[in-house]
Design a protein around this motif. Structure first.
Motif, short mmCIF file in Angstrom:
data_model
loop_
_atom_site.label_atom_id
_atom_site.label_comp_id
_atom_site.label_asym_id
_atom_site.label_seq_id
_atom_site.Cartn_x
_atom_site.Cartn_y
_atom_site.Cartn_z
N ARG B 12 0.92 -1.40 0.02
CA ARG B 12 -0.15 0.01 0.20
C ARG B 12 0.99 1.16 -0.10
O ARG B 12 0.88 1.92 1.02
CB ARG B 12 -1.26 0.01 1.31
CG ARG B 12 -2.03 -1.08 1.29
CD ARG B 12 -2.72 -1.22 2.54
NE ARG B 12 -3.56 -2.28 2.52
CZ ARG B 12 -4.98 -2.42 1.94
NH1 ARG B 12 -5.47 -1.51 1.70
NH2 ARG B 12 -5.65 -3.61 2.02
N ARG B 15 0.48 7.34 -2.95
CA ARG B 15 0.35 7.69 -4.16
C ARG B 15 1.08 8.87 -4.63
O ARG B 15 1.20 9.73 -3.82
CB ARG B 15 -1.24 7.80 -4.56
CG ARG B 15 -1.72 9.00 -3.95
CD ARG B 15 -3.33 9.05 -4.05
NE ARG B 15 -3.81 9.11 -5.46
CZ ARG B 15 -4.84 8.68 -5.95
NH1 ARG B 15 -5.86 8.42 -5.11
NH2 ARG B 15 -5.07 9.02 -7.07
N GLY B 477 -7.73 6.63 -10.74
CA GLY B 477 -7.88 5.83 -9.64
C GLY B 477 -6.75 5.45 -8.91
O GLY B 477 -6.65 4.41 -7.98
N GLY B 478 -5.56 6.16 -9.14
CA GLY B 478 -4.34 5.74 -8.24
C GLY B 478 -3.75 4.80 -9.29
O GLY B 478 -2.71 4.12 -8.92
N SER B 479 -3.74 4.90 -10.47
CA SER B 479 -2.89 3.80 -11.48
C SER B 479 -1.44 4.33 -11.28
O SER B 479 -0.57 3.26 -11.77
CB SER B 479 -3.67 3.92 -12.91
OG SER B 479 -3.57 5.23 -13.28
N SER B 482 0.22 2.30 -9.13
CA SER B 482 0.18 0.85 -9.37
C SER B 482 1.10 0.56 -10.64
O SER B 482 1.85 -0.37 -10.64
CB SER B 482 -1.06 0.20 -9.88
OG SER B 482 -2.20 0.36 -8.90
N HIS B 633 -2.31 -2.82 -5.92
CA HIS B 633 -2.32 -1.78 -4.88
C HIS B 633 -3.50 -1.94 -4.18
O HIS B 633 -4.63 -1.06 -4.48
CB HIS B 633 -2.08 -0.25 -5.34
CG HIS B 633 -1.76 0.75 -4.18
ND1 HIS B 633 -2.35 0.90 -2.98
CD2 HIS B 633 -0.89 1.41 -4.16
CE1 HIS B 633 -1.89 1.66 -2.50
NE2 HIS B 633 -0.81 2.05 -3.10
N SER B 635 -4.85 -0.67 -1.58
CA SER B 635 -5.85 0.58 -0.97
C SER B 635 -6.74 0.92 -2.28
O SER B 635 -7.85 1.60 -2.12
CB SER B 635 -5.03 1.57 -0.60
OG SER B 635 -4.26 1.25 0.43
N TYR B 636 -6.20 1.05 -3.44
CA TYR B 636 -6.70 1.68 -4.72
C TYR B 636 -7.79 0.54 -5.23
O TYR B 636 -8.78 0.86 -5.94
CB TYR B 636 -5.75 2.12 -5.68
CG TYR B 636 -4.88 3.28 -5.03
CD1 TYR B 636 -5.60 4.21 -4.27
CD2 TYR B 636 -3.70 3.34 -5.29
CE1 TYR B 636 -4.83 5.19 -3.62
CE2 TYR B 636 -2.88 4.11 -4.57
CZ TYR B 636 -3.44 5.07 -3.69
OH TYR B 636 -2.60 6.20 -3.17
N GLY B 639 -10.46 1.24 -2.89
CA GLY B 639 -11.22 2.68 -3.36
C GLY B 639 -12.11 2.56 -4.29
O GLY B 639 -13.20 3.20 -4.32
N GLN B 640 -11.70 1.73 -5.51
CA GLN B 640 -12.63 1.60 -6.67
C GLN B 640 -13.84 0.86 -6.20
O GLN B 640 -14.93 1.21 -6.57
CB GLN B 640 -11.85 0.68 -7.75
CG GLN B 640 -10.66 1.38 -8.41
CD GLN B 640 -11.38 2.71 -9.16
OE1 GLN B 640 -12.15 2.53 -9.59
NE2 GLN B 640 -10.76 3.76 -9.30
#
Lengths: 89, 754
Positions: B12, B15, B477-479, B482, B633, B635-636, B639-640
């Protein structure tokens, strides 16, 4: 080129509108090595298929859905479905 | 491959874009300013359906400060041409006519002109001064009105059945087996009808663009979008330009959810800049976002499902009509394919109609079409479970698809994790928790295909051993985190030493949209491939330094190691430090069409409490289980999952476009268009199920969309659990709940199928 039904060439599975355009057949076996050849073979045998716009549809080969797959190789015994293109969010 | 075999994947990490966002430093679409920049505004139709008789720009042009005015006359006419654009088929004529109306306006908010001026006041005054003469026609605002025999026709060339023009643009049919025989085998058959309203994607950031067109006829565009290559290509198409005349620079994006996978302002800004010779900035107001950009469709849906007394589904029939807005292209085709996809049903008939109406053209919205179908099908399944006195998860499990199952839309599933999500929810403490008075529990499931498409990545190793990873996928979305983790896994260096960036259309190979839950899967695949090339390069350079053969060099934990242990390891930084002596810069690029997509399933459980006096539905507890394949990841991924659920809660309980009789949206602001906020919600619990996708090096499936599919039905089923009343019309807002409870008290029993 189309062949009689057998298990050594790709098989196109037909539902709904495509099934109607192919004379009510559930499946059509085609001698083809790529998706574009599959489309050409279907359209040659069933001219009404041209109206379905297969080139703008997604294609599922052995369960995997693809777009822009004209030159993707289809193996003998491949299971092929044409599906409406999607829009993902 | 288990998660314990990874060093970086599954961590995690922080970001990379987080600090800029929480400090306000990040630049979104409206944050760009250029010297001499003009303000651009759009003049929009006040009528939902009318012929444009004339446009007189004389008075508008005469206002001081006005530098350019454009109308339909400034755009090339494009014939109907359908082409793949990202995941979907786009008709460029329709796209062009939506960007700027030609002979007809088709919804309130349809652009009829655009103006650039030196100030907002001058631009607004010019918009007021523009003279447009309309011939007004009757309008239709939903599928029922549009399909009526006497309905006004929006387009003269829509006739899917080859007859007279209609408002039905397309008919999708999926038939298999014999539903008549299937229903004859059933012990219980339930048929119901459902309606849903248009809903907006609800991104916080409005559409915004800055365009600067130079003397050389080339233009630079700054905007936020879900795909700057799509913006470039669609804008070029609408303007009749070569693509190389446009460079699109991606801004940070403040939400998209599918709604930013098309263009609205970009061609207008480019053209206004070209005409004025100055940079032009255009930013939509909130009411423009609501009234002129894509909502998700409204619908009417009928579902009939039969099952045996022991819970085996024997047949299903589905009929769906989705509104597409002003131009064809609703996601009803996807809804047809997803509506029953979680279940193995051999006798099935599904029909979907794409219907045009006088509202904004709909746009993609997170798993487009799937939530609407699932709302209906999963509600009926719940009724069947109730009728059979079965646990609703057991009913679904008994009919659940698995590897080798033939889907209702045709193809056979490969390795999937649907049953694992059902097991995860059934075993979760939430599912066993005690409920109180006026409380109920509902479950529902969902499916989404996910997508592959084209992606590119460039990876560079710097002399100090740090790295850059460049991609063309906007990060919604935090890619970026990732991408860094996957690069770290391949290269064997810490992700904090890797800087992931999203670069403009001239700086990376073509990349499709950030949509279809595809970025971590597909762009990640490009990153992995590029990093793999780097590793091969590093092995070769280590061999050169050692005077060994590349095959004698292994890459482990970010170090080159001689296979016989005769040399001390060389770190990535050491090899990079001597790059100039071993062949020069270390960089690699990968561009690919990602194959091997793995679909996603979600199972969710929801507890609600219903106030019988006010009709308020309070979400008490919500748990979602989803097959992520592999969570790069976590967390993301969570989140999604949570974001999808929350948007589904809004769709279920409150969100709707409310139109008055004149066709004007009555609630084009967040005060009246009621989206859930943090205080409306419990913490959304998540269970990440990992059934690795064999088509991806790390097992990734997409995770962005499927989470929004089940909530509509899960909440409706929970409300039934709390009240013994089934609601089949969205949103299930307090007035509707009160009405439904009152109807129940008065003896009504819901809406039977017509």
């Amino acid at each position: 080129m189309l062949s009689v039904a057998n298990s050594t060439v790709p098989r196109v599975h037909l539902l709904g509108d495509l099934k109607r355009r192919c004379g009510g057949r559930k499946t059509v076996d085609v001698e083809a090595e790529t998706v574009s050849q599959v489309i050409a073979a279907l359209e040659a045998r069933f001219p009404d298929v041209r109206q379905a716009g297969l080139g703008h549809m997604s294609v599922a080969i052995d369960g995997e859905i693809m777009t822009n797959a004209d030159y993707v190789t289809v193996a003998p015994e491949a299971e092929i479905h044409f599906l409406p293109a999607l829009s993902g969010g | 491959m288990t998660s314990t075999s990874f060093k970086h994947i599954g961590q995690r990490s922080i970001r990379p874009d987080g600090l800029d966002k929480v400090t306000g430093k990040a630049r979104f679409g409206a944050d760009y300013y250029l010297p001499g920049m003009l303000v651009g505004v759009v003049v929009r139709s006040p009528h939902p359906h009318a012929t444009i008789k004339s446009i007189d720009t004389t008075a508008a042009r005469a206002i001081s400060g006005v530098k350019a005015v454009i109308t339909a006359q400034d755009f090339p006419e494009i014939s109907h041409e359908e082409a793949m654009s990202g995941e979907s088929v786009v008709d460029f004529r329709d796209l062009s006519h939506n960007v700027m109306a030609r002979d007809k306006v088709l919804y309130i908010g349809h652009p009829v002109a655009a103006i650039a001026a030196t100030s907002q006041q001058a631009a607004d005054a010019a918009a007021q001064a523009l003279q447009v003469v309309y011939e007004i026609h009757p309008h239709v605002l939903n599928v029922d009105e549009a399909m009526a025999s006497d309905a006004p026709i929006l387009h003269s060339d829509l006739d899917p059945d080859g007859g007279e023009p209609t408002n039905i643009a397309k008919r999708h049919v999926f038939n298999r087996g014999d539903t008549k025989q299937g229903f004859a085998r059933a012990d219980v058959v339930i048929e119901r009808e459902f309606t849903t309203k248009q809903v907006h994607q609800g991104y916080i950031e409005p559409h915004a663009v800055v365009a600067d067109t130079g003397e050389d006829g080339r233009s630079v565009v700054w905007c936020s979008s879900q795909g700057h290559f799509l913006v470039r290509d669609q804008t070029a198409k609408v303007l009749g330009w070569e693509r190389s005349r446009l460079k699109v620079i991606p801004a940070e994006i403040g939400g998209g959810f599918g709604g930013k996978t098309t263009i609205y302002l970009e061609p207008l800004a480019v053209l206004l800049s070209a005409k004025s010779g100055r940079p032009v900035k255009m930013v939509m107001s909130r009411d423009e976002v609501f009234m002129a950009t894509g909502p998700g469709p409204g619908s009417r849906v009928r579902v009939k499902i039969g099952a045996t007394s022991d819970g085996k589904i024997t047949a299903a029939e589905v009929w769906m009509a989705f509104d597409a807005g002003a131009f064809k292209g609703s996601p009803v085709g996807a809804a047809c394919q997803t509506v029953l996809a979680p279940y193995e049903i051999h006798d099935v008939s599904i029909t979907g109609l794409d219907v045009v109406i006088n509202t904004p053209k709909v746009a993609a919205y997170r798993a487009p079409g799937a939530p609407i179908g699932a709302f209906a099908a999963e509600s009926v399944l719940d009724e069947i479970a109730e009728a059979l006195s079965m646990d609703p998860i057991d009913l679904r499990y008994q009919n659940a698809v698995e590897e080798g199952s033939e889907s209702t839309y045709g193809p056979t599933f490969k390795l999937i994790g649907f049953k694992e999500t059902l097991e995860a929810i059934k075993e979760h403490p939430h599912y066993k928790a005690t409920l109180g008075p006026n409380q109920g529990r509902g479950v529902a499931c969902g499916f989404w295909f996910n997508a592959g498409l084209g992606s590119s990545a460039t990876v560079s190793i710097h002399e100090d051993g740090t790295a850059s990873v460049l991609t063309g996928s906007p990060d919604i979305g935090g890619s970026r985190a990732s991408m860094a983790l996957m690069a770290a896994e391949v290269l064997g260096i810490d992700e904090t030493r890797i800087r992931p960036s999203i670069v403009d259309t001239d700086s990376i190979g073509f990349t499709d949209v950030t949509g279809g839950s595809r970025v971590t899967f597909a762009t990640g695949m490009a990153v992995i491939e590029a990093c793999g090339e780097i590793v091969e390069d590093l092995r070769g350079r280590a061999a050169m330094i050692w005077g060994a053969e590349p095959d004698d060099v292994e890459w482990q934990s970010g170090q080159a190691q001689h296979s016989d242990g005769s040399k001390p390891p060389l770190s990535l930084a050491e090899i990079a430090g001597s790059a100039a002596k071993t062949g020069g810069p270390i960089a690699a690029t990968a561009s690919l069409t990602a194959r091997g997509v793995g679909p996603a399933f979600s199972t969710q459980v929801c507890d609600v409490e219903v106030d019988p006096d006010t009709g308020l539905v309070d979400i008490l507890r919500y748990t979602t289980a989803q097959d992520a394949g592999r969570a790069i990841h976590p967390s993301y991924v969570e989140g999604q999952m949570q974001g999808g659920v929350v948007q589904g809660i809004g769709w279920a309980l409150n969100e709707e476009y409310v139109y008055d009789d004149s066709g004007r949206m009555e609630n084009p602001m967040f005060l009246d268009y009621r989206m859930p906020v943090a205080s409306d919600l419990p913490m959304i619990d998540t269970v990440i199920v990992e059934v690795p996708n064999p088509g991806h090096p790390y097992g990734v499936r997409g995770v962005g969309e499927v989470g929004i599919v089940p909530p509509l039905a899960a909440i409706a089923n929970a409300i039934n659990g709390a009240t013994d009343v089934r609601l089949r019309d969205l949103p299930m807002s307090p007035p509707r709940v009160v009405d439904a409870l009152s109807s129940e008290l008065n003896g009504a029993t819901g809406t039977p199928a017509g």
